[in-house]
Design a protein around this motif. Sequence first.
Motif, mmCIF file in Angstrom:
data_model
loop_
_atom_site.group_PDB
_atom_site.id
_atom_site.type_symbol
_atom_site.label_atom_id
_atom_site.label_comp_id
_atom_site.label_asym_id
_atom_site.label_seq_id
_atom_site.Cartn_x
_atom_site.Cartn_y
_atom_site.Cartn_z
ATOM 1 N N ILE A 76 0.851 -1.115 -0.060
ATOM 2 C CA ILE A 76 -0.122 0.013 -0.012
ATOM 3 C C ILE A 76 0.990 1.264 0.067
ATOM 4 O O ILE A 76 1.888 1.350 0.970
ATOM 5 C CB ILE A 76 -0.866 -0.001 1.098
ATOM 6 N N ASP A 77 0.797 2.272 -0.919
ATOM 7 C CA ASP A 77 1.455 3.486 -1.022
ATOM 8 C C ASP A 77 0.529 4.471 -0.594
ATOM 9 O O ASP A 77 -0.410 4.999 -1.385
ATOM 10 C CB ASP A 77 1.789 3.486 -2.444
ATOM 11 N N GLY B 109 4.778 -4.070 -6.586
ATOM 12 C CA GLY B 109 3.885 -4.950 -5.733
ATOM 13 C C GLY B 109 2.930 -4.244 -5.291
ATOM 14 O O GLY B 109 2.343 -4.570 -4.171
ATOM 15 N N VAL B 110 2.728 -2.974 -5.674
ATOM 16 C CA VAL B 110 1.767 -2.023 -4.999
ATOM 17 C C VAL B 110 0.402 -2.277 -5.420
ATOM 18 O O VAL B 110 0.285 -2.166 -6.957
ATOM 19 C CB VAL B 110 2.211 -0.294 -5.111
ATOM 20 N N ARG C 254 4.921 -6.173 6.926
ATOM 21 C CA ARG C 254 3.943 -5.364 7.576
ATOM 22 C C ARG C 254 3.895 -3.953 7.726
ATOM 23 O O ARG C 254 2.478 -3.285 7.704
ATOM 24 C CB ARG C 254 4.028 -5.713 9.283
ATOM 25 N N LYS C 255 5.033 -3.267 7.518
ATOM 26 C CA LYS C 255 4.956 -1.888 7.434
ATOM 27 C C LYS C 255 4.185 -1.031 6.340
ATOM 28 O O LYS C 255 4.112 -0.109 6.158
ATOM 29 C CB LYS C 255 6.560 -1.247 7.666
ATOM 30 N N ILE C 256 4.296 -2.016 5.254
ATOM 31 C CA ILE C 256 3.771 -1.581 3.956
ATOM 32 C C ILE C 256 2.570 -2.477 3.556
ATOM 33 O O ILE C 256 1.929 -2.376 2.447
ATOM 34 C CB ILE C 256 4.681 -1.480 2.644
ATOM 35 N N THR C 257 1.822 -3.005 4.440
ATOM 36 C CA THR C 257 0.496 -3.789 4.504
ATOM 37 C C THR C 257 -0.364 -3.596 5.464
ATOM 38 O O THR C 257 -1.058 -2.729 5.276
ATOM 39 C CB THR C 257 0.921 -5.419 3.899
ATOM 40 N N GLY D 242 -10.507 -5.023 5.565
ATOM 41 C CA GLY D 242 -10.430 -6.266 4.812
ATOM 42 C C GLY D 242 -9.140 -6.331 3.678
ATOM 43 O O GLY D 242 -9.187 -7.026 2.813
ATOM 44 N N ARG D 243 -8.183 -5.558 3.764
ATOM 45 C CA ARG D 243 -6.980 -5.373 3.243
ATOM 46 C C ARG D 243 -5.865 -5.504 3.801
ATOM 47 O O ARG D 243 -6.073 -4.969 5.092
ATOM 48 C CB ARG D 243 -7.151 -4.394 2.284
ATOM 49 N N GLY D 244 -4.659 -5.771 3.565
ATOM 50 C CA GLY D 244 -3.438 -5.577 4.198
ATOM 51 C C GLY D 244 -2.850 -6.865 4.761
ATOM 52 O O GLY D 244 -1.979 -6.724 5.527
#
Lengths: 89, 553
Positions: free
Chosen positions: B57-58, B80-81, B467-470, B481-483
Amino acid sequence: MTGGNSDLATIVDARVVAGHDGSAELILVLLHGNGITGAVALDAASAFEVIAHCNAEHIEDLVGCSWRSILDGCGPSAGGGRTTRAQSG
Amino acid sequence: MLDLVFRNGFVVDGTGAPGFHADVGVKDGLISEIGQIGGEAREVINAEDRVVAPGFIDPQTHFDVQLLWDGAARPCLQHGVTTIVPGNCSLSLAPLREKDRPAVVGMFQKIEEMPPEAFTEGFEWTWEDFAGYRAAIEPGLSLNVAPLVGHSVLRVWVMGEDAQRRASTHEEIGAMQEVLRDCLKAGAVGLSTSVVDVDALDQPVPCRYAQSAELEALAAVLGEFGRMLQIVPEFYNVDLTVARVDQLATLSRRYGIPTTFSPVFDEARSPDDVPYILERVAEQFALGAKVWPQMQTRPIDISFSLLRPSLFFLSLPSWMKILRRPFEAKMAALQDSEVVDWMSRDAGPDGGERVLGSLIVRDGGRAPASLVGRQLRDIAMERGQNCARALITLSVEYELDIAFLSENRGHDSSERIGTFLANPLVHIGASDGGAHLATFSTYGDTGYLFSEFVRKSGQLTLENAVRKITAEPAEIWGLRGRGRLAPGLAADIVMFDPKTIARAEERAVFDVPGGGLRYVRDGIGVDAVVVNGEVAYQGGSYTGSKSGVICAL
């Protein structure tokens, strides 16, 4: 140099840094009359204006210049939006 | 039958828990099961020796315009974003009346550096309100979008030209609240504002004319929905930034909203600044506020050509005198042997080796491919010149349209940055994806996170980096519901090689409508990307799937 007058802000450090937008920026550290220091970031156009007004040859020559006199000499643009970064991010 | 199975992957589920070997099954756009999965699937992807993780996630981008002609926000998927947040820094493309388009387009051009044709040839303006913008982009999305509403455009919608002249009245504030409410109902993830940005004329953007009562009132509306407030603070001034932390914390507590500010940069000459900011952030979190500082993973470079004077040369007074001249006078001076001798001497006894030697020739200008990517010291040696003379003669040969890059000029201490990124209160973001197109690449920060801070320095574990980017940004932004990888959650999945994932070298492309230049970086080591259950990127190619959604609701 510090005095008690808040108009007596003086440049105590000047350095070129990498700006967020990929350009080089000039950071000036000001010592205000109340003893507080704070930084101002200038884009190239504003920086050149300040440098010219201070008759500075080298970046180090900016140290000791009065910020108020710079603002008075450079006009509104030096005290407005262009004393912040040029672009967002 | 399942739609898709990742077989025998190393599952890193986004929670930070240790990875484990398993299959990941997908059905109807959701993750159906994780474990040893028997039976058939319509598509099987061999994930042996690969990590299978939630899509990245950006949270800080400016893809608002690009999404209108490129629903994949290239090259996001390569990195991968799978979810982006556009509309940052007070600027979005809605709500926006037809009559106000030129002014707002000017603000976007300032930030994104797009040619005017990008706004006339790239798409058709079919909307004014936020729901209309959503309708314009959503059918073409290959990745998920959680859009912010820009405070500046909200102001322009209500106040017209006065938005950039004065504070708002009580009635205007009420009108802004109503419009913001409509935007949030239509899928906006929050509101963005700024205290530093300027428009195409270097004037403060409209939101900078807002007084605190206006921001308070808008924060109150965000509180009705529990949505995000993003702000660009005076990031070059640590004291003002800390004051903004306090302001955001007050709004966060008062209205029960998450807040975030970006960017936060580390600078070697003021090493106490970021710790000072993070200390205040920690204090405010302890008091119940949510104030997330965003920090980018990549270092900052300086780029320039001799076409325009750059402060890069401020340490070389003779150069500044020449480079500030008009083009013709500058070209004449740079071909005058006496002037060049003088500039060469001024560059130092080493002929500029120390100051200029590590400069890299960029593409995007007139530099031939044989020079692109090479260091100036190598080119100088090949030419039998010192670095100063090589820079000057190269520039003259290409009529100054040759660009140079000075790498890692800020935010560049991996040891320090890695420590900050690992801090639980630091939100990895501030990529600026889709902005500054013609100056540098804003893509690939995810790959850089793994190559620099997981593999090279080891300051983050693989699981923590994921974890830090999801899961972390999904939680911060309320992207339900994401991440994470878990049954029942959206099947946003990335499969990558942990041994090679990285960002590629920067390169110039001319794919912006109107032939506009932008610098991009390709992804390395990302094998497959799934968005809401459909493969969107695999084996180096975009599949053309349109499974992305507006995911803020």
